[in-house]
Write a protein that holds these residues in place. Structure first.
Motif, short mmCIF file in Angstrom:
data_model
loop_
_atom_site.label_atom_id
_atom_site.label_comp_id
_atom_site.label_asym_id
_atom_site.label_seq_id
_atom_site.Cartn_x
_atom_site.Cartn_y
_atom_site.Cartn_z
N LEU A 153 44.78 21.20 -5.14
CA LEU A 153 44.25 20.68 -6.41
C LEU A 153 42.98 19.86 -6.18
N THR A 154 42.93 19.13 -5.08
CA THR A 154 41.73 18.38 -4.72
C THR A 154 40.56 19.35 -4.52
N LYS A 155 40.83 20.45 -3.84
CA LYS A 155 39.80 21.47 -3.60
C LYS A 155 39.30 22.05 -4.91
N ARG A 156 40.23 22.28 -5.85
CA ARG A 156 39.83 22.80 -7.16
C ARG A 156 38.92 21.82 -7.89
N LEU A 157 39.26 20.55 -7.80
CA LEU A 157 38.43 19.51 -8.43
C LEU A 157 37.05 19.43 -7.80
N LEU A 158 36.99 19.51 -6.49
CA LEU A 158 35.70 19.46 -5.80
C LEU A 158 34.83 20.65 -6.19
N ASN A 159 35.44 21.84 -6.28
CA ASN A 159 34.69 23.01 -6.73
C ASN A 159 34.09 22.79 -8.11
N GLN A 160 34.92 22.28 -9.02
CA GLN A 160 34.48 22.12 -10.40
C GLN A 160 33.49 20.98 -10.56
N SER A 161 33.52 20.02 -9.66
CA SER A 161 32.58 18.89 -9.74
C SER A 161 31.13 19.33 -9.58
N MET A 162 30.93 20.54 -9.04
CA MET A 162 29.58 21.08 -8.87
C MET A 162 28.90 21.35 -10.22
N VAL A 163 29.72 21.56 -11.25
CA VAL A 163 29.16 21.97 -12.54
C VAL A 163 29.61 21.08 -13.71
N ASN A 164 30.67 20.29 -13.52
CA ASN A 164 31.22 19.49 -14.62
C ASN A 164 30.36 18.28 -14.96
N THR A 165 30.44 17.88 -16.24
CA THR A 165 29.94 16.56 -16.62
C THR A 165 30.98 15.52 -16.19
N LEU A 166 30.62 14.25 -16.23
CA LEU A 166 31.58 13.20 -15.89
C LEU A 166 32.80 13.27 -16.79
N LYS A 167 32.56 13.47 -18.08
CA LYS A 167 33.67 13.51 -19.03
C LYS A 167 34.60 14.67 -18.72
N GLU A 168 34.03 15.82 -18.41
CA GLU A 168 34.83 17.00 -18.09
C GLU A 168 35.62 16.79 -16.80
N ASP A 206 44.49 16.08 -15.95
CA ASP A 206 45.38 17.24 -16.01
C ASP A 206 45.99 17.56 -14.66
N LEU A 207 45.17 17.55 -13.62
CA LEU A 207 45.66 17.94 -12.30
C LEU A 207 46.50 16.84 -11.65
N GLN A 208 46.23 15.58 -12.02
CA GLN A 208 47.08 14.50 -11.50
C GLN A 208 48.50 14.64 -12.04
N ILE A 209 48.61 15.03 -13.30
CA ILE A 209 49.93 15.27 -13.89
C ILE A 209 50.63 16.41 -13.17
N GLU A 210 49.86 17.46 -12.86
CA GLU A 210 50.43 18.60 -12.13
C GLU A 210 50.88 18.18 -10.74
N ALA A 211 50.07 17.37 -10.07
CA ALA A 211 50.43 16.90 -8.73
C ALA A 211 51.68 16.03 -8.77
N ALA A 212 51.80 15.22 -9.81
CA ALA A 212 52.94 14.30 -9.93
C ALA A 212 54.25 15.03 -10.20
N GLU A 213 54.16 16.30 -10.55
CA GLU A 213 55.36 17.10 -10.79
C GLU A 213 55.80 17.85 -9.54
N SER A 214 55.06 17.69 -8.45
CA SER A 214 55.38 18.43 -7.22
C SER A 214 56.49 17.75 -6.43
N GLU A 215 57.15 18.56 -5.59
CA GLU A 215 58.19 18.03 -4.70
C GLU A 215 57.57 17.07 -3.68
N ASP A 216 56.36 17.36 -3.27
CA ASP A 216 55.71 16.52 -2.26
C ASP A 216 55.42 15.12 -2.79
N TYR A 217 55.11 15.01 -4.08
CA TYR A 217 54.88 13.68 -4.66
C TYR A 217 56.17 12.86 -4.60
N THR A 218 57.28 13.50 -4.99
CA THR A 218 58.58 12.81 -4.95
C THR A 218 58.90 12.37 -3.53
#
Length: 259
Positions: A208-223, A230-242
């Motif tokens: 998910l970090t890699k996905r964010l870094l990819n998108q940071s190339m084109v996103n605005t700050l708000k985006e 969104d992705l932090q919520i997804e990460a927090a639902e993982s077994e690894d977070y628990t």
């Protein structure tokens, strides 16, 4: 022997470019086989980190010029870019597992730029990087014009691409082109240590970090902020977070499963 070697052990996929007699330069067969190997690493749940390196004295010397100058073998530049190098770079960036380029020797042309597309680049002290395209009247490809200016700045990238200067491993580290340089004696040991550490980390979060870094190339700050939410919520639902939280509370070392 195969032009691409794959070894999977303890969660690490070691992908080796294996045409040492040509300094691991790409021909069509090798480029297509590397794509197939990356796809295999992507779908294999046992693989949690990937290391890309070269066999022999070089990491990769770029395109095999014997292929492009052969009337019988030359696929043409459009096919080389659209069917060889562009898909390789896209796979490197979209596989949501950490990919380490272990640059063991010279990385020239497309070889240099494929290395720079990886998540983490490390090099032997004897390695070097060359934007060799201008020396034969070509332009940088394999996303070199995308990644290199973002890594070292517009002016430095422009100069290296136009002049075709050879950059040593230590110079590359100083420029911000790579993460670390290791001595010849410790290179293999340090690479193994690095990728083994990545393979034991929370793979889902790294992806998910890699996905964010990819998108940071084109996103605005708000985006980007919205995507982080969104992705932090997804990460927090993982077994690894628990597992990470529980291990912290219980004061023990976490055992991540990459899920």
């Amino acid at each position: 022997m195969s032009s691409i070697q794959l070894q999977i052990e303890n969660g690490v996929a070691r992908v080796t470019l294996n045409r040492p007699e040509t300094f691991n330069s790409f021909n069509r067969k090798m480029a297509l086989l590397l794509q197939k190997t990356l796809d295999e690493c992507n779908t294999n749940e046992e693989v949690r980190a990937i290391v890309l390196t070269g066999n022999g004295k070089a990491f990769c010397a770029g395109q095999d010029l014997n292929e492009v100058t052969s009337p019988e073998l030359n696929p043409g530049f459009r096919k080389i870019l659209e069917e060889h190098y562009n898909p390789i770079v896209e796979k490197i960036r979209t596989i949501e597992k950490p990919i380490v380029a272990a640059v063991n020797g010279v990385a020239a042309g497309a070889g240099a730029n494929i290395a720079l597309a990886c998540d983490i680049v490390v090099a032997s002290e004897t390695a070097s990087f060359i934007q060799a395209f201008s020396k034969i009247g070509l332009i940088p490809d394999s996303a070199g014009t995308f990644f290199l200016p973002r890594l070292i700045g517009f002016q430095k990238a422009s100069a290296l691409m136009m002049l075709g200067d050879k950059v040593s491993a230590n110079q590359a580290e100083e420029l911000g082109m790579l993460y670390k340089v290791f001595s010849i004696e410790t290179f293999e040991e340090e690479v193994t240590k690095l990728v083994s550490k990545l393979a034991k980390m929370p793979t889902k979060a790294l992806g998910l970090t890699k996905r964010l870094l990819n998108q940071s190339m084109v996103n605005t700050l708000k985006e980007q902020l919205a995507m982080e939410s969104d992705l932090q919520i997804e990460a927090a639902e993982s077994e690894d977070y628990t597992e990470g939280v529980n291990s912290f509370i219980e004061k023990r070392k976490p055992i991540f499963k990459g899920k």
